[in-house]
Design an enzyme around this catalytic site. Structure first.
Site, mmCIF file in Angstrom:
data_model
loop_
_atom_site.group_PDB
_atom_site.id
_atom_site.type_symbol
_atom_site.label_atom_id
_atom_site.label_comp_id
_atom_site.label_asym_id
_atom_site.label_seq_id
_atom_site.Cartn_x
_atom_site.Cartn_y
_atom_site.Cartn_z
ATOM 1 N N LYS A 1 4.727 -15.962 1.607
ATOM 2 C CA LYS A 1 5.508 -16.025 0.368
ATOM 3 C C LYS A 1 6.617 -14.974 0.365
ATOM 4 C CE LYS A 1 4.178 -16.513 -4.510
ATOM 5 N NZ LYS A 1 4.945 -17.685 -4.782
ATOM 6 N N GLY B 1 3.675 -7.637 1.968
ATOM 7 C CA GLY B 1 3.491 -7.825 3.409
ATOM 8 C C GLY B 1 4.607 -8.641 4.023
ATOM 9 N N CYS B 2 5.012 -9.685 3.327
ATOM 10 C CA CYS B 2 6.061 -10.568 3.849
ATOM 11 C C CYS B 2 7.412 -9.855 3.864
ATOM 12 C CB CYS B 2 6.140 -11.846 3.017
ATOM 13 S SG CYS B 2 4.629 -12.821 3.126
ATOM 14 N N THR B 3 7.655 -9.004 2.869
ATOM 15 C CA THR B 3 8.903 -8.245 2.839
ATOM 16 C C THR B 3 8.929 -7.254 3.998
ATOM 17 O OG1 THR B 3 9.081 -8.504 0.445
ATOM 18 C CG2 THR B 3 10.305 -6.668 1.440
ATOM 19 N N ALA C 1 9.546 -9.215 7.252
ATOM 20 C CA ALA C 1 10.927 -9.703 7.340
ATOM 21 C C ALA C 1 11.878 -8.547 7.647
ATOM 22 C CB ALA C 1 11.326 -10.393 6.033
#
Length: 156
Positions: free
Chosen positions: A40, A45-47, A50
């Site tokens: 998401k 974590g995804c930020t 990325a």
């Protein structure tokens, strides 16, 4: 039992991308590609993941390697994520989970005792011939991008 995809031809896909085009994996033939699936946009974590890929994009490019991020989020959300964090690579919207299912990363997950379907954070390295040469599933974000870059430097 999770199926190993290493050594297999990478499943092709065509998905709407953050640049307004439909992008297929086959568009990258002749380049190495990192396809990373994440749950998401805008989550911690995804930020981090990325931004780690962002910070190493130039090094990946030195090894003829492109980066593609894929999640079920819609394009509008991807664009906000890109704008907020200055991401230099495409994010693809897999709203129907077609690519996630083809790569075996749309799975039943347990979170705080609840079960639901979701993306298992995973990274695939695909060589210029379209073969998956390395994969990581259930990725822990810390040091993952460095590990991916080290693999590419040594093997591609």
């Amino acid at each position: 039992m999770e199926e190993e995809m290493k050594g297999q031809p990478a499943p092709d896909f065509t998905l709407p991308a953050s640049n307004g085009e439909n992008i297929s994996l086959s568009d990258y033939e002749g380049n190495n590609v990192i396809v990373y699936f994440y749950p998401k946009d805008m989550t911690p974590g995804c930020t981090t993941e990325a931004c780690d890929f962002r910070d190493y994009t130039d090094e990946f490019k030195q090894y003829n390697t492109e980066i593609i991020g894929i999640s079920p989020d819609p394009i509008e959300k991807h664009q906000k994520f890109i704008d907020k964090h200055g991401l230099p690579f495409l994010l693809l919207a897999d709203e129907n989970k077609e690519a996630a299912e083809a790569y075996g990363v749309w799975q039943l997950k347990k979170n705080f005792g609840k079960e639901s379907m979701g993306i298992v954070r995973s990274t695939f390295v695909i060589n210029k011939n379209g073969t998956i040469v390395e994969e990581w599933k259930n990725v822990k974000v810390k040091n993952h991008v460095e590990e991916t870059l080290a693999y590419i430097k040594e093997n591609l």
